[in-house]
Each structure stands twice: as C-alpha cells, then as structure tokens.
Design a protein around this motif. Structure first.
Motif, mmCIF file in Angstrom:
data_model
loop_
_atom_site.group_PDB
_atom_site.id
_atom_site.type_symbol
_atom_site.label_atom_id
_atom_site.label_comp_id
_atom_site.label_asym_id
_atom_site.label_seq_id
_atom_site.Cartn_x
_atom_site.Cartn_y
_atom_site.Cartn_z
ATOM 1 N N ALA A 188 0.845 -1.194 0.000
ATOM 2 C CA ALA A 188 0.000 0.000 0.000
ATOM 3 C C ALA A 188 0.880 1.242 0.000
ATOM 4 O O ALA A 188 2.113 1.154 0.123
ATOM 5 N N ARG A 189 0.258 2.380 -0.186
ATOM 6 C CA ARG A 189 0.995 3.642 -0.213
ATOM 7 C C ARG A 189 1.764 3.847 1.094
ATOM 8 O O ARG A 189 1.230 3.642 2.177
ATOM 9 N N GLY A 190 3.015 4.258 0.967
ATOM 10 C CA GLY A 190 3.875 4.466 2.122
ATOM 11 C C GLY A 190 4.787 3.292 2.409
ATOM 12 O O GLY A 190 5.743 3.427 3.174
ATOM 13 N N ASP A 191 4.518 2.123 1.806
ATOM 14 C CA ASP A 191 5.402 0.972 1.984
ATOM 15 C C ASP A 191 6.649 1.135 1.109
ATOM 16 O O ASP A 191 6.597 1.763 0.057
ATOM 17 N N SER A 192 7.748 0.551 1.521
ATOM 18 C CA SER A 192 9.002 0.657 0.763
ATOM 19 C C SER A 192 9.757 -0.655 0.831
ATOM 20 O O SER A 192 9.508 -1.498 1.706
ATOM 21 N N VAL A 193 10.691 -0.835 -0.112
ATOM 22 C CA VAL A 193 11.506 -2.037 -0.190
ATOM 23 C C VAL A 193 12.938 -1.629 -0.456
ATOM 24 O O VAL A 193 13.198 -0.659 -1.174
ATOM 25 N N ARG A 194 13.904 -2.362 0.147
ATOM 26 C CA ARG A 194 15.326 -2.106 -0.034
ATOM 27 C C ARG A 194 16.009 -3.397 -0.460
ATOM 28 O O ARG A 194 15.614 -4.489 -0.052
ATOM 29 N N ILE A 195 17.056 -3.258 -1.268
ATOM 30 C CA ILE A 195 17.903 -4.394 -1.650
ATOM 31 C C ILE A 195 19.337 -4.040 -1.294
ATOM 32 O O ILE A 195 19.806 -2.927 -1.574
ATOM 33 N N THR A 196 20.043 -4.967 -0.657
ATOM 34 C CA THR A 196 21.414 -4.708 -0.214
ATOM 35 C C THR A 196 22.319 -5.818 -0.724
ATOM 36 O O THR A 196 21.996 -7.004 -0.598
ATOM 37 N N ALA A 197 23.475 -5.416 -1.312
ATOM 38 C CA ALA A 197 24.500 -6.359 -1.748
ATOM 39 C C ALA A 197 25.849 -5.752 -1.372
ATOM 40 O O ALA A 197 26.280 -4.773 -1.971
ATOM 41 N N ASP A 199 9.842 2.798 -3.472
ATOM 42 C CA ASP A 199 8.727 3.203 -2.621
ATOM 43 C C ASP A 199 7.434 3.217 -3.417
ATOM 44 O O ASP A 199 7.429 3.425 -4.637
ATOM 45 N N ILE A 200 6.327 3.026 -2.705
ATOM 46 C CA ILE A 200 4.995 3.213 -3.280
ATOM 47 C C ILE A 200 4.503 4.584 -2.846
ATOM 48 O O ILE A 200 4.265 4.819 -1.645
ATOM 49 N N THR A 201 4.346 5.486 -3.785
ATOM 50 C CA THR A 201 3.953 6.868 -3.468
ATOM 51 C C THR A 201 2.591 7.235 -4.023
ATOM 52 O O THR A 201 2.019 8.245 -3.625
ATOM 53 N N ALA A 202 2.065 6.445 -4.961
ATOM 54 C CA ALA A 202 0.782 6.773 -5.582
ATOM 55 C C ALA A 202 -0.318 5.897 -4.999
ATOM 56 O O ALA A 202 -0.134 4.703 -4.751
ATOM 57 N N THR A 203 -1.472 6.509 -4.782
ATOM 58 C CA THR A 203 -2.618 5.772 -4.276
ATOM 59 C C THR A 203 -3.090 4.767 -5.324
ATOM 60 O O THR A 203 -3.233 5.100 -6.494
ATOM 61 N N GLY A 204 -3.316 3.544 -4.916
ATOM 62 C CA GLY A 204 -3.767 2.512 -5.844
ATOM 63 C C GLY A 204 -2.665 1.578 -6.285
ATOM 64 O O GLY A 204 -2.942 0.464 -6.729
ATOM 65 N N ASP A 205 -1.415 2.001 -6.191
ATOM 66 C CA ASP A 205 -0.299 1.120 -6.539
ATOM 67 C C ASP A 205 -0.114 0.079 -5.442
ATOM 68 O O ASP A 205 -0.201 0.382 -4.239
ATOM 69 N N THR A 206 0.171 -1.132 -5.835
ATOM 70 C CA THR A 206 0.384 -2.219 -4.875
ATOM 71 C C THR A 206 1.721 -2.907 -5.056
ATOM 72 O O THR A 206 2.043 -3.822 -4.316
ATOM 73 N N ILE A 207 2.506 -2.455 -6.071
ATOM 74 C CA ILE A 207 3.795 -3.098 -6.364
ATOM 75 C C ILE A 207 4.871 -2.030 -6.400
ATOM 76 O O ILE A 207 4.672 -0.937 -6.947
ATOM 77 N N ALA A 208 6.004 -2.341 -5.828
ATOM 78 C CA ALA A 208 7.182 -1.466 -5.910
ATOM 79 C C ALA A 208 8.409 -2.341 -6.030
ATOM 80 O O ALA A 208 8.454 -3.453 -5.482
ATOM 81 N N TYR A 209 9.390 -1.836 -6.743
ATOM 82 C CA TYR A 209 10.646 -2.575 -6.870
ATOM 83 C C TYR A 209 11.802 -1.594 -6.893
ATOM 84 O O TYR A 209 11.648 -0.413 -7.238
ATOM 85 N N THR A 210 12.979 -2.081 -6.526
ATOM 86 C CA THR A 210 14.152 -1.236 -6.415
ATOM 87 C C THR A 210 14.940 -1.260 -7.711
ATOM 88 O O THR A 210 14.751 -2.142 -8.539
ATOM 89 N N PRO A 211 15.863 -0.302 -7.886
ATOM 90 C CA PRO A 211 16.856 -0.445 -8.958
ATOM 91 C C PRO A 211 17.752 -1.658 -8.681
ATOM 92 O O PRO A 211 17.746 -2.219 -7.579
ATOM 93 N N MET A 212 18.527 -2.053 -9.668
ATOM 94 C CA MET A 212 19.357 -3.254 -9.549
ATOM 95 C C MET A 212 20.656 -2.989 -8.792
ATOM 96 O O MET A 212 21.136 -1.854 -8.741
ATOM 97 N N VAL A 213 21.205 -4.076 -8.230
ATOM 98 C CA VAL A 213 22.550 -4.075 -7.656
ATOM 99 C C VAL A 213 23.303 -5.266 -8.259
ATOM 100 O O VAL A 213 22.715 -6.320 -8.521
ATOM 101 N N ALA A 214 24.592 -5.090 -8.497
ATOM 102 C CA ALA A 214 25.400 -6.159 -9.086
ATOM 103 C C ALA A 214 25.717 -7.222 -8.035
ATOM 104 O O ALA A 214 26.115 -6.896 -6.915
ATOM 105 N N VAL A 215 25.535 -8.485 -8.384
ATOM 106 C CA VAL A 215 25.842 -9.600 -7.489
ATOM 107 C C VAL A 215 26.454 -10.739 -8.305
ATOM 108 O O VAL A 215 26.198 -10.865 -9.499
#
Length: 380
Positions: free
Chosen positions: A326-335, A343-359
């Motif tokens: 939901a709006r206000g939720d966030s996700v982080r990826i660490t490598a 982050d989810i900043t728009a009302t109605g969005d239910t999916i968020a994803y981060t930019p890529m990191v090299a692994v």
C-alpha cells in the motif's frame, strides 16, 4: 477525452500495430493501468511506456497480459516477435545515422586544412633570379676587366687579370661574349648559406650543382604536413568515439531508451543492455533484465505484503520487489555496501521494486520491506 495518447509518428508500422493491439486488449478487459500492473506484476510506469509506444514490452509482460485478458498467448507472442525485429532494425538505422553524423563532423574538421603549398614554382623562381643575378655580376666583371686592360696596356692590369679569370671560369663554346669570351653562368646556389653547406665558407664560389635543392625541401614539407594530418585524424576519431559513447550511456539512463547503453558486452542476448556493475542503479525492465531472464531467488511475508529478491543471472544483478503493498510501503535491496530503494507513493499502486545491484549470485543479495504501519521484515 480519449483514453490513449497518439503513438509517436516515428514508430515502425509493425511496432505501431503491436502497441495498438495491446491497447485493444486492455480496453476490452476494462482494467485500468493500475489494475493491469497489480495483476501482471509489472509496474504502472512500465505499462504506460509499453502502451504509449515509448518502450517495447518484454516477452514476459506480453505473456502476462494474455493470461489476465484471456487472450491467446501464441498469437500475441507472434506479433511481439515481429515488433521486436522491427524495433531492432530501427536501432540499427539510428546507429548508422549517428555514425554518418560523426563522419561528417570529422570531414568538416579536416576540411579546415588547405592543400599543401607547392615548392616547385618558388624554387624555379629563386633559381632563375639567382641565375640572372649571377649572369649580371659576371657581365659587369668582364666589362670592368676589359676597361682596365685597355687603360693599362695589353690588359696587364690587376683588374684585367681578374676579369679574364672570371670570363675563363664561365666560358662555354657556342655563345659569343665580350672579346670573344662566352659568359654563360652555371647555376648558382639558391640560398644565402649555400657556400657554407658546401663547405667552402666565404673564400670562393661554391661548386656548381646539378639541379635546384628546392624540390627536396618541398617533399620534406609535404611529408611533415601529411604526418600532421594523420595525427589530427587520430585525435578527432578518439574524441568522437569517447564523447559518443558517453552521450549514448547518459541517454539510456535518462530516457529508458531501447538503444544499447555504453559498455554493453557484445556477448549479451538481444535486448539486454547491461551486465554486472553496469546494471547497478538501473531499472531492470528498461535494461532488458526481466521477463524470461528473471527468477525469484528469495521470498518472505511481511504482514499482508510479499517480499522478494528478484535475480537475473544473465545480467548478474538482483533487485527487491514487494507486492500486495500500500501507499507508504518501501523495499530495499542490499549487496555488500550497495543499497537501493523503491517506494509506493501513488494511491492505488500495490507493487514497488528497487533499482538493480550487481551480485555474483542470488545469495549475495538481501531484501527488506518497511510498511507504512511500521512493520518490517527481511529475506534470509
């Protein structure tokens, strides 16, 4: 007010037909773009680009759209393959146009240099002038010697002797001169320091040369000029190559263009535009790392939200994703020491994803979610 904006005029007909078909399927299903994003797992921004003709949808998104709209995935995939080939041809034409522009710039830069000056006319003029001056000097000497010899009786004066020596040194049969002496003058040096180059100093005239020295000097000047031209070409080509690559990389990062980015390896599959460290901080879909090339390496549940580590072995990169959020939720990826966030900043969005990191592999990445309620959780 129409739901869709007009497609770009420069689109290839195959790509235009494919984008139009995607729009028809979405209209027929009655779903909004937000609902389409929720059901297919591809972000709302990505679908806006696909349906607007700004980016070719990956095969995975096409298959997901066919599933949620009840369409035949085989037919839709066939249309996607035709559009993908047309998109590749457009990229090649773009690359050829940029190459032609660079060649024109190089030619324009080289055109500022004029043709090498010819050394022959000046050398001939110098030789003629020197010959005329020498002939005049010998004639004067001969006249002076004759006058002196008449005043001194039988030409025994010192001036008469000098004149006879000068006349005898240059006499050649067949041309009459004063007192039966031929005053033909041999070619003289064309430069003031000719005597010094011949090793005679200023004690006497230099030995006659077989020809003027100017053509040799002209060849040297021409060789130096051509060497300078070659050096300039190398420098210009290097500058254009470096600046061209840099501009191409910036354009891919800023506009999510489908053109290959700078530093892309030549062994990557078609449509993949980065690998390893070159993917860090970039969008997975825009770089062609999603679709059939991605797997879910790790997963966890945080409240009602699903947290995932998405991994692409081809790109050598991972990113985090949350669904059912939901709006206000966030996700982080660490490598390692690198962390990216979405982050989810728009009302109605239910999916968020981060930019890529090299692994190196999926085990090197960890995803964490922070919900608006304050609840947190991470993958193992």
């Amino acid at each position: 007010m129409p739901r869709w904006k007009a497609l770009p005029d420069e689109l290839d007909p195959q790509v235009r037909e494919f984008a139009t078909q995607l729009r028809r399927l979405v209209d027929r299903s009655g779903m909004s773009v937000a609902a389409l994003s929720d059901r297919t797992g591809y972000s709302r921004t990505s679908w806006e680009r696909y349906l607007g003709g700004r980016l070719l949808a990956p095969k995975g998104a096409v298959v997901a759209l066919a599933e949620v709209t009840g369409s035949n995935p085989v037919h839709l995939t066939t249309m996607w393959e035709l559009a993908e080939r047309a998109w590749s041809r457009s990229e090649q034409r773009h690359d050829m146009t940029m190459e032609a522009i660079r060649i024109s710039q190089a030619r324009a830069a080289l055109g500022e240099f004029g043709a090498p000056p010819s050394a022959s006319p000046s050398a001939s003029g110098t030789g003629a002038a020197a010959g005329s001056g020498a002939a005049a000097g010998a004639g004067a000497a001969a006249g002076a010697g004759a006058g002196t010899g008449g005043g001194g009786g039988a030409g025994t004066g010192s001036g008469g002797k000098a004149a006879r020596r000068a006349a005898g040194a240059v006499a050649t049969p067949g041309i009459a001169g004063p007192a039966g002496v031929s005053p033909t003058i041999p070619p003289q040096p064309t430069a003031p320091d000719a005597n010094r180059r011949e090793g005679t100093g200023s004690r006497g005239p230099a030995a006659p040369r077989s020809g003027p020295a100017a053509p040799g000097a002209g060849k040297r000047r021409l060789t130096m000029f051509l060497a300078g031209i070659v050096g300039m070409v190398v420098v210009i080509a290097a500058v254009l190559f470096l600046t061209g690559n840099d501009d191409g990389g910036k354009k891919n990062q800023g506009t999510a263009s489908a053109s290959p980015s700078a530093g892309t390896g030549t062994d990557l599959p078609a449509g993949v535009k980065c690998a390893g460290a070159g993917c860090t901080g970039k969008d997975a879909e825009a770089m062609g790392c999603s679709g059939d090339l991605v797997t879910t390496a790790k997963t966890a549940t945080v409240g009602a939200t699903t947290l995932e580590v998405r991994y692409s072995r081809t790109c050598g990169a991972a990113w985090g994703r949350i669904t059912g959020a939901a709006r206000g939720d966030s996700v982080r990826i660490t490598a390692g020491t690198t962390t990216e966030r979405g982050d989810i900043t728009a009302t109605g969005d239910t999916i968020a994803y981060t930019p890529m990191v090299a692994v190196k592999d999926a085990t090197g990445a960890k995803a964490c979610a922070t919900l608006a309620s304050g609840r947190t959780g991470c993958t193992t």
